[in-house]
Design a protein around this motif. Structure first.
Motif, short mmCIF file in Angstrom:
data_model
loop_
_atom_site.label_atom_id
_atom_site.label_comp_id
_atom_site.label_asym_id
_atom_site.label_seq_id
_atom_site.Cartn_x
_atom_site.Cartn_y
_atom_site.Cartn_z
N TYR A 78 -29.25 107.76 55.54
CA TYR A 78 -30.21 108.64 55.31
C TYR A 78 -30.44 110.09 56.39
O TYR A 78 -31.22 109.51 57.06
N ALA A 79 -31.21 110.64 56.09
CA ALA A 79 -32.02 111.85 57.27
C ALA A 79 -33.40 111.09 57.62
O ALA A 79 -33.59 111.47 58.63
N SER A 80 -33.55 110.51 56.97
CA SER A 80 -35.10 109.71 57.15
C SER A 80 -34.32 108.43 58.68
O SER A 80 -35.41 107.82 59.14
N GLY A 81 -33.33 108.08 58.72
CA GLY A 81 -32.39 107.09 59.64
C GLY A 81 -32.27 105.91 58.60
O GLY A 81 -31.66 105.09 59.68
N PHE A 82 -32.73 105.57 57.43
CA PHE A 82 -32.59 104.58 57.15
C PHE A 82 -30.89 103.97 56.65
O PHE A 82 -30.13 105.51 56.25
N GLN A 83 -30.14 103.08 56.94
CA GLN A 83 -28.89 103.26 57.06
C GLN A 83 -28.67 102.34 55.97
O GLN A 83 -28.88 100.97 56.42
N ALA A 84 -28.57 102.73 54.50
CA ALA A 84 -28.04 102.16 53.73
C ALA A 84 -26.17 101.33 53.71
O ALA A 84 -26.43 100.61 52.73
N LEU A 85 -25.43 102.19 54.07
CA LEU A 85 -24.38 100.82 53.96
C LEU A 85 -23.60 100.81 55.66
O LEU A 85 -23.98 102.18 55.76
N LYS A 86 -23.17 99.85 55.67
CA LYS A 86 -23.14 99.52 57.47
C LYS A 86 -20.77 99.09 57.18
O LYS A 86 -21.70 98.60 57.10
N GLY A 87 -20.07 100.31 57.28
CA GLY A 87 -19.03 98.94 57.61
C GLY A 87 -18.52 99.34 55.79
O GLY A 87 -17.76 97.40 56.49
N ILE A 88 -18.30 99.37 55.27
CA ILE A 88 -18.08 99.03 54.36
C ILE A 88 -16.18 98.93 54.17
O ILE A 88 -16.24 100.27 54.15
N ASN A 89 -15.77 97.96 53.68
CA ASN A 89 -14.18 97.62 53.64
C ASN A 89 -13.99 97.03 52.11
O ASN A 89 -14.67 95.85 51.77
N LEU A 90 -13.42 97.86 50.94
CA LEU A 90 -13.05 97.39 49.94
C LEU A 90 -12.01 97.90 49.14
O LEU A 90 -12.20 99.14 49.63
N GLU A 91 -10.52 96.57 48.86
CA GLU A 91 -10.05 97.13 47.56
C GLU A 91 -10.45 96.48 46.65
O GLU A 91 -10.93 95.03 46.28
N ILE A 92 -10.05 97.38 44.92
CA ILE A 92 -10.53 97.23 43.76
C ILE A 92 -9.67 97.11 43.25
O ILE A 92 -8.47 98.21 43.23
N HIS A 93 -9.04 96.90 42.60
CA HIS A 93 -7.17 95.89 42.11
C HIS A 93 -7.48 97.06 40.34
O HIS A 93 -8.07 96.49 40.00
N SER A 94 -6.49 97.49 39.51
CA SER A 94 -6.40 98.00 38.69
C SER A 94 -5.95 96.98 37.40
O SER A 94 -5.71 95.93 37.52
N GLY A 95 -6.92 97.94 36.20
CA GLY A 95 -7.39 96.57 35.75
C GLY A 95 -8.67 95.16 35.28
O GLY A 95 -8.31 94.20 35.03
N GLU A 96 -9.20 94.79 36.40
CA GLU A 96 -9.99 93.94 36.83
C GLU A 96 -11.13 94.56 36.63
O GLU A 96 -11.84 95.84 36.46
N ILE A 97 -12.20 93.53 36.52
CA ILE A 97 -13.65 93.75 35.47
C ILE A 97 -14.38 92.79 37.20
O ILE A 97 -14.29 91.99 37.70
N PHE A 98 -14.97 93.93 38.40
CA PHE A 98 -15.06 93.66 39.40
C PHE A 98 -16.41 93.28 39.73
O PHE A 98 -16.96 94.79 39.30
N ALA A 99 -17.40 92.47 40.16
CA ALA A 99 -18.91 92.36 39.71
C ALA A 99 -19.28 92.53 41.35
O ALA A 99 -19.39 92.23 41.54
N LEU A 100 -19.91 93.28 41.22
CA LEU A 100 -20.53 93.99 42.85
C LEU A 100 -23.04 93.28 42.63
O LEU A 100 -22.76 94.50 41.47
N LEU A 101 -22.57 92.30 43.03
CA LEU A 101 -24.00 92.11 43.05
C LEU A 101 -24.58 92.00 44.04
O LEU A 101 -24.18 91.75 45.75
N GLY A 102 -26.50 92.02 44.31
CA GLY A 102 -27.17 92.24 45.18
C GLY A 102 -28.78 91.87 45.10
O GLY A 102 -28.47 92.93 44.11
N PRO A 103 -30.00 92.01 45.57
CA PRO A 103 -30.94 92.37 45.85
C PRO A 103 -31.01 93.89 45.48
O PRO A 103 -30.26 94.88 46.18
N ASN A 104 -32.32 94.19 45.51
CA ASN A 104 -32.49 95.88 45.41
C ASN A 104 -32.80 95.95 46.79
O ASN A 104 -33.37 94.93 47.97
#
Length: 308
Positions: free
Chosen positions: A14-40
């Motif tokens: 973001y403009a403030s310099g905060f790096q919210a995402l760092k090199g995310i690589n992910l593949e999600i398959h058709s028809g699955e339920i994918f849960a993304l967990l993480g703290p606030n």
């Protein structure tokens, strides 16, 4: 079959310099339920907003059903339904007007039978003529789901979908999620109710400080990182763990009436057999045995704490 969502080296600063995402690589398959967990503040909502075309990435790219979410925005967005955390709608709109308007935004022709089914599945049909301002928070959450489904998306993002929803509504929503998955819709959800992910998800992803630290089949994750405990209730209390049990990860309860053995589920049977043999040889009598396995929540907490 190619993945329905491909995320490659995705970054967001973001403009403030905060790096919210760092090199995310992910593949999600058709028809699955994918849960993304993480703290606030881990980057869950930023990631979802980029895939849904609400936020532009700083680097990398995302494909939704083969369409780049930046260069081919309209085609990508038409495949996606989003239920955001925030409840936002025109307070004076009726439920029916809001849902039909959402469908029209995607250029879909009117389809009253389909929208009627969506509202009935969400127990909203008797509220179809009610203004949004008259609905409870839980019912408004249902309307947001109905609006996200109005254009028949192939991919549905649920960002904290059951926040502020009572137990009965939550149960109805998860029944709906199961039926959508049965029809081939891909579900990606974030939730603070980790037992929901444990019950519903096919795969689990854990994000922390903008980095995806783990992606795993739920069952494999539970086996790989879950711990099991055997609690041995003793006939006679002990004052300390006998020296003969030094080869086992055994602890003594505060009252001395229980031995607690922690073991890896993958080699548990051999460990338990060895422990029971050792107890017999030491003349230690017991009156009951109990086992329990760590929950997904405990695994999640340990992963986040261990992350640098």
């Amino acid at each position: 079959m190619p993945p329905i969502i491909s995320i490659c080296n995705l970054t967001k600063t973001y403009a403030s310099g905060f790096q919210a995402l760092k090199g995310i690589n992910l593949e999600i398959h058709s028809g699955e339920i994918f849960a993304l967990l993480g703290p606030n503040g881990a980057g869950k909502t930023t990631l979802i907003n980029i895939v849904c075309g609400i936020v532009n990435p700083t680097g990398g790219f995302v494909l939704a059903d083969g369409h780049d979410v930046v260069r081919d925005y309209r085609a990508a967005r038409s495949r996606i339904g989003l239920v955001p955390q925030e409840l936002s709608s025109n307070a004076f709109d009726t439920v029916w007007a809001g849902v039909t308007f959402s469908r029209g935004l995607f250029g879909k022709p009117a389809d009253k039978p389909y929208l009627e089914k969506v509202l009935k599945d969400l127990s909203l049909w008797d509220k179809k003529n009610s203004p949004m301002m008259t609905l409870s928070g839980g019912m408004k959450r249902r309307v947001m789901i109905a609006k996200a489904l109005s254009h028949e998306p192939q991919i549905l993002f649920l960002d904290e979908p059951t926040a502020g929803v009572d137990v009965e509504l939550r149960r109805d929503m998860w029944e709906m999620v199961r039926s959508l998955r049965a029809r081939g819709v891909t579900i990606i959800l974030t939730t603070h109710y980790i037992e929901e992910a444990e019950q519903m998800a096919d795969r689990i992803g854990v994000i922390n400080k903008g980095e995806l630290i783990l992606v795993e089949e739920k069952s494999a994750l539970m086996k790989k990182l879950g711990k099991k405990q055997l609690t041995v209730q003793l006939q006679h209390a002990l004052t300390s763990v006998p020296a003969g049990l030094a080869g086992h990860q055994v602890e003594l309860s505060a009252d001395g009436e229980e031995l607690i053995y922690t073991f890896d589920p993958r080699s548990g049977e051999k460990g338990i057999a060895s422990l029971m043999k050792q107890l017999s040889e030491l003349g230690i009598e017991f009156k009951d045995l109990q086992t329990n396995q760590s929950s997904l929540e405990e695994i999640f907490v340990s992963l986040v704490r261990a992350a640098p």
